[in-house]
Enzyme design. Structure first.
Site, PDB file in Angstrom:
ATOM      1  N   CYS B  37      -1.698   4.327  -2.141  1.00  0.00           N
ATOM      2  CA  CYS B  37      -2.283   4.251  -0.798  1.00  0.00           C
ATOM      3  C   CYS B  37      -1.587   5.221   0.160  1.00  0.00           C
ATOM      4  CB  CYS B  37      -2.155   2.843  -0.224  1.00  0.00           C
ATOM      5  SG  CYS B  37      -2.937   1.555  -1.173  1.00  0.00           S
ATOM      6  N   ASP B  39       1.459   4.884   0.998  1.00  0.00           N
ATOM      7  CA  ASP B  39       2.364   4.045   1.777  1.00  0.00           C
ATOM      8  C   ASP B  39       3.806   4.562   1.731  1.00  0.00           C
ATOM      9  OD1 ASP B  39       0.220   2.372   2.008  1.00  0.00           O
ATOM     10  OD2 ASP B  39       0.926   0.932   0.529  1.00  0.00           O
ATOM     11  N   CYS B  63      -1.143   0.289   4.199  1.00  0.00           N
ATOM     12  CA  CYS B  63      -2.202  -0.701   4.334  1.00  0.00           C
ATOM     13  C   CYS B  63      -1.639  -2.068   4.741  1.00  0.00           C
ATOM     14  CB  CYS B  63      -2.981  -0.816   3.035  1.00  0.00           C
ATOM     15  SG  CYS B  63      -2.008  -1.469   1.677  1.00  0.00           S
ATOM     16  N   CYS B 106       1.511  -3.019  -3.841  1.00  0.00           N
ATOM     17  CA  CYS B 106       2.178  -3.200  -2.540  1.00  0.00           C
ATOM     18  C   CYS B 106       3.375  -4.139  -2.679  1.00  0.00           C
ATOM     19  CB  CYS B 106       1.211  -3.778  -1.506  1.00  0.00           C
ATOM     20  SG  CYS B 106      -0.173  -2.693  -1.146  1.00  0.00           S
TER      21      CYS B 106
END
Lengths: 202, 140
Positions: B37, B39, B63, B106
């Site tokens: 993502c 991140d 996210c 995540c």
């Protein structure tokens, strides 16, 4: 460079079909050969450089060949195959139509695990992206559009630099797969920062 | 709905957002990234004299699930010893936040960030401790 995927002659007319999904000569829906990739679906050799107009033209011809209206009198089996091939065609188009997924896909054809294996990014790079993200956050809080645009421009040039390098690398005879995977993984981080300059977190 | 209520709660009211001094010897800093993502996550811990993590801060750009995972991670490490904190598993975070399969990375990122911060803390203090002892001994 990877070689083209060898397509067998069309089962219907015996000509070179021009796609692994349907014969562009006679319209026969093809049962795809195992191992065919997105490039073969468009009758293209694996390459980072794809002409967008050419891709669109090929897409339209293939969508037409696979369209249910042209398969109305076909057997249920062929109709089902056409439907499956349409889905593959759309997936292939999504990947090949955009520089980043196309480069990632091409890298995957060399080595499917390359991106995953090189996920741990360099600490210096992570530090810089964190600082850049903080600048974006601050500029957003301040409503500082000028700074946001400067950062966005910076991101776009970092993305372009990496994609250009990946394009050149992937076209070479012996690509450094791991180095290219790092470039493409870093590109994703810059793309996220670029998105953050435009909108809040998604 | 894509996100669970707990994810939304952590996303809208993130706990422990901020920074601790990186140069502080009692602070461990971990910076990790997830290209999936894009991140980037920074997680910091501050360890007290008794070896217990007394404070934790994070900054996460990415996210909602990544933000929620790191927010939860800072809550969980506080009050734990370094060894106890190392036992936090990404699967615990997945369970607590009901993360969908596509967002499991995540939670992996949050676990990696905890480990990186703890390793940084240990590295700083493994180096520093013997030097201090050596410096003090001649004066004894």
């Amino acid at each position: 460079m990877l070689p083209s995927f060898p397509l067998p002659p069309c089962a219907g007319c015996g000509a070179a079909p021009g796609s692994s999904l349907a014969c562009l000569e006679c319209g026969t829906v093809l049962d795809e050969v195992a191992g065919a990739h997105h490039f073969a679906r468009f009758g293209l050799a694996p390459s980072t450089s794809v002409d967008g107009d050419d891709l669109e033209l090929r897409y339209l011809r293939l969508s037409r060949a696979l369209h249910p209206d042209f398969q109305a009198s076909a057997t249920a089996e062929v109709q089902a195959l056409a439907l499956r091939n349409s889905a593959l065609l759309n997936e292939a188009r999504q990947v090949l139509d955009d520089e980043q997924p196309r480069a990632e896909y091409l890298l995957g054809l060399h080595d499917i695990d390359a991106l995953e294996r090189n996920k741990a990014l360099d600490p210096g790079f992570l530090m810089e992206s964190l600082e850049l993200s903080e600048e974006v956050e601050q500029a957003r809080a301040d409503g500082d559009g000028e700074t946001l645009e400067t950062i966005a421009e910076n991101c776009r040039s970092e993305i372009a630099r990496r994609l250009d390098a990946a394009t050149i690398g992937l076209a070479s005879d012996a690509p450094d797969i791991d180095a290219l995977a790092v470039l493409l993984n870093e590109t994703r981080v810059y793309k996220r920062i670029l998105r953050d300059t435009e909108s809040p977190h998604t | 709905m894509a996100y669970s209520d707990k994810v939304i709660d952590h996303y809208e009211n993130p706990r422990n957002v901020g920074s601790l001094s990186k140069s502080d010897r009692t602070v461990g800093t971990g910076i990790v990234g997830a290209p999936e993502c894009g991140d980037v996550m920074k997680l910091q811990i501050k360890v007290g004299d008794d070896g217990v993590i007394e404070d934790a801060k994070f900054k996460t750009f990415g996210c909602g699930s990544a933000i929620a995972s790191s927010s939860l991670a800072t809550e969980w490490v506080k009050g734990k010893t370094v060894d106890e904190a190392l036992e936090i598993k990404n699967t615990d975070i997945v369970e607590e936040l009901s993360l969908p399969p596509v967002k499991i990375h995540c939670s992996v990122l949050a676990e990696d960030a905890i480990r990186a911060a703890l390793n940084d803390y240990r590295g700083k203090n493994a180096d520093a401790a013997p030097v201090e002892q050596a410096a003090e001994k001649p004066g004894e």
